[in-house]
Design an enzyme around this catalytic site. Structure first.
Site, PDB file in Angstrom:
ATOM      1  N   ASN A 122     -29.773  92.841  57.394  1.00  0.00           N
ATOM      2  CA  ASN A 122     -30.300  94.026  58.093  1.00  0.00           C
ATOM      3  C   ASN A 122     -30.334  95.227  57.145  1.00  0.00           C
ATOM      4  OD1 ASN A 122     -27.607  94.814  57.924  1.00  0.00           O
ATOM      5  ND2 ASN A 122     -27.710  95.902  59.867  1.00  0.00           N
ATOM      6  N   ASP A 173     -24.453  94.134  60.522  1.00  0.00           N
ATOM      7  CA  ASP A 173     -24.367  93.948  61.982  1.00  0.00           C
ATOM      8  C   ASP A 173     -22.999  93.403  62.416  1.00  0.00           C
ATOM      9  OD1 ASP A 173     -26.933  94.855  62.551  1.00  0.00           O
ATOM     10  OD2 ASP A 173     -27.835  92.860  62.379  1.00  0.00           O
ATOM     11  N   LYS A 199     -35.474  89.911  59.869  1.00  0.00           N
ATOM     12  CA  LYS A 199     -34.117  89.827  59.297  1.00  0.00           C
ATOM     13  C   LYS A 199     -33.898  88.566  58.461  1.00  0.00           C
ATOM     14  CE  LYS A 199     -31.635  92.743  62.548  1.00  0.00           C
ATOM     15  NZ  LYS A 199     -30.439  92.896  63.377  1.00  0.00           N
ATOM     16  N   GLY A 233     -30.032  85.753  66.872  1.00  0.00           N
ATOM     17  CA  GLY A 233     -29.594  86.491  65.690  1.00  0.00           C
ATOM     18  C   GLY A 233     -28.397  87.388  65.982  1.00  0.00           C
ATOM     19  N   GLY A 268     -25.386  83.625  74.555  1.00  0.00           N
ATOM     20  CA  GLY A 268     -26.524  83.720  73.642  1.00  0.00           C
ATOM     21  C   GLY A 268     -26.247  83.039  72.319  1.00  0.00           C
ATOM     22  N   GLY A 312     -23.073  98.929  73.926  1.00  0.00           N
ATOM     23  CA  GLY A 312     -23.682  98.487  72.674  1.00  0.00           C
ATOM     24  C   GLY A 312     -24.086  99.601  71.715  1.00  0.00           C
TER      25      GLY A 312
HETATM   26  P1  ATR Z   1     -31.786  88.280  68.873  1.00  0.00           P
HETATM   27  O1  ATR Z   1     -32.152  87.946  67.462  1.00  0.00           O
HETATM   28  O2  ATR Z   1     -31.935  89.739  69.236  1.00  0.00           O
HETATM   29  O3  ATR Z   1     -30.463  87.731  69.276  1.00  0.00           O
HETATM   30  P2  ATR Z   1     -33.267  86.065  69.983  1.00  0.00           P
HETATM   31  O4  ATR Z   1     -33.039  85.279  68.760  1.00  0.00           O
HETATM   32  O5  ATR Z   1     -34.615  86.030  70.588  1.00  0.00           O
HETATM   33  O6  ATR Z   1     -32.931  87.599  69.764  1.00  0.00           O
HETATM   34  O7  ATR Z   1     -32.174  85.632  71.064  1.00  0.00           O
HETATM   35  C1  ATR Z   1     -32.217  86.063  72.364  1.00  0.00           C
HETATM   36  C2  ATR Z   1     -31.101  85.347  73.158  1.00  0.00           C
HETATM   37  O8  ATR Z   1     -31.297  85.659  74.541  1.00  0.00           O
HETATM   38  C3  ATR Z   1     -31.146  83.840  73.030  1.00  0.00           C
HETATM   39  O9  ATR Z   1     -29.837  83.341  73.088  1.00  0.00           O
HETATM   40  C4  ATR Z   1     -31.940  83.446  74.272  1.00  0.00           C
HETATM   41  O10 ATR Z   1     -31.701  82.131  74.737  1.00  0.00           O
HETATM   42  P3  ATR Z   1     -32.537  80.882  74.145  1.00  0.00           P
HETATM   43  O11 ATR Z   1     -31.859  80.508  72.872  1.00  0.00           O
HETATM   44  O12 ATR Z   1     -32.449  79.837  75.178  1.00  0.00           O
HETATM   45  O13 ATR Z   1     -33.944  81.371  73.932  1.00  0.00           O
HETATM   46  C5  ATR Z   1     -31.403  84.435  75.272  1.00  0.00           C
HETATM   47  N1  ATR Z   1     -32.334  84.588  76.401  1.00  0.00           N
HETATM   48  C6  ATR Z   1     -33.513  85.260  76.408  1.00  0.00           C
HETATM   49  N2  ATR Z   1     -34.103  85.178  77.631  1.00  0.00           N
HETATM   50  C7  ATR Z   1     -33.263  84.421  78.402  1.00  0.00           C
HETATM   51  C8  ATR Z   1     -33.287  83.979  79.776  1.00  0.00           C
HETATM   52  N3  ATR Z   1     -34.295  84.304  80.596  1.00  0.00           N
HETATM   53  N4  ATR Z   1     -32.245  83.225  80.231  1.00  0.00           N
HETATM   54  C9  ATR Z   1     -31.205  82.896  79.421  1.00  0.00           C
HETATM   55  N5  ATR Z   1     -31.125  83.300  78.117  1.00  0.00           N
HETATM   56  C10 ATR Z   1     -32.138  84.044  77.611  1.00  0.00           C
END
Ligand code: ATR
Length: 287
Positions: A94, A110, A73, A139, A136, A248
């Site tokens: 996207n 999105d 993306k 992205g 979170g 979602g």
């Molecule tokens: P996307 O683009 O789909 O949002 P991403 O950029 O990988 O995917 O983001 C995933 C989110 O899930 C992030 O906020 C991530 O937290 P980090 O910034 O600390 O990586 C969160 N996330 C994934 N696994 C996690 C976990 N075990 N505990 C807490 N947060 C988690």
């Protein structure tokens, strides 16, 4: 019946890596049939090192449009001739639109998907935009926050495991955003009007999202952008205590709706048949 393939058939698709789990081909095929559009939409798994060739090749072939999904993306922006304000703000696209002269316009549907889904589920979204807690900072959070700000959210609080990512995101998005530690995600729920999970926690095959909703007012809405499963543990917990919940799957449908409008000039209907088709796992679904 789908229009039969002939020399005029337009090609569209989604580029991701992998892309085989995507539900977008089903959605677009449904609308191609419903609106009798002579087009086909396919999923293409394209590794990062082939992204440039894939996008430029698509242009050379006269492809009408592409959706772009994880992990491309952000990277796809460098191959666009024009990046609209939404894609610029989110820092990711996207949707690519190829015009007749071969120009590539990048946009992001999105944010529209997140907000339109909420709007269709709750009606008037304004009361829910007083204090929004976003879990979170990836992205998906970026798109959700862009949509929430555009819709007029008064106060947004981001709680993310990696605090630096929340700080960068807040700086880039501007506006009324506060940052909280991941450990504080339960205390910030007091007087929240909307809780959105944008992390991958709770998704099929991923770790669980461990959160107590005790502090959350019963009038708050809980929205999970994950759609596998449709009713995540978070949503089940919220529903059991009386909160209004939003799944979602609508975000997926509404981002597709807007992309379809860009490509074909028709805002397609998300009807009951499509919704029920999408609520069932696809045969190829792996996540
Ligand atoms: P996307 O683009 O789909 O949002 P991403 O950029 O990988 O995917 O983001 C995933 C989110 O899930 C992030 O906020 C991530 O937290 P980090 O910034 O600390 O990586 C969160 N996330 C994934 N696994 C996690 C976990 N075990 N505990 C807490 N947060 C988690």
């Amino acid at each position: 019946m789908l229009k039969p393939i002939n020399g005029e058939t337009k090609l569209l698709g989604v580029l991701g890596y992998p892309a085989s789990h995507s539900r977008s081909p089903e959605i677009h095929q449904y609308w191609h049939e419903k609106y009798q559009i002579n087009a086909r939409y396919l999923a293409f798994s394209v590794a990062s090192e082939n992204l440039e060739q894939a996008i430029k090749g698509a242009r050379a072939l006269g492809v009408r449009g592409l959706n772009i999904t994880v992990p491309h993306k952000e990277a796809c922006l460098q191959y666009a001739d024009e990046i609209d304000a939404t894609a610029q703000k989110i820092g990711a696209a996207n949707t690519l639109i190829f015009d007749a002269s071969g120009k590539i316009k990048a946009t992001n549907t999105d944010a529209y998907g997140v907000i339109e889904n909420l709007h269709q589920a709750v009606g008037n979204i304004t009361p829910y935009l007083e204090k929004v807690v976003v879990l979170g900072a990836g992205g998906a959070a970026r798109a959700a926050i862009a949509g929430l700000q555009e819709a007029g959210a008064k106060h947004i609080i981001i709680a993310n495991r990696t605090k630096e990512k929340s700080e960068t995101l807040a700086r880039q998005m501007g506006g009324n955003i506060s940052i909280k530690n991941w450990q504080e995600k339960e205390t910030v729920l007091a007087d929240a009007t909307l809780l959105i999970n944008t992390t991958s926690l709770g998704m099929q095959g991923k770790s669980a999202l461990e959160i107590s909703l005790t502090n959350l007012p019963k009038t708050a809405c809980v929205y999970d952008i994950i759609y596998t499963p449709l009713m995540t543990d978070l949503l089940q917990q919220a529903q059991a205590r009386g909160n209004f919940v939003v799944t979602g799957i609508g975000m997926l449908l509404y981002q597709a709706q807007k992309a379809f409008e860009y490509w074909h000039g028709v805002l397609p209907e998300i009807d009951a048949t499509l919704k029920s088709q999408l609520s069932k796992p696809s045969r190829s679904e792996t996540v």
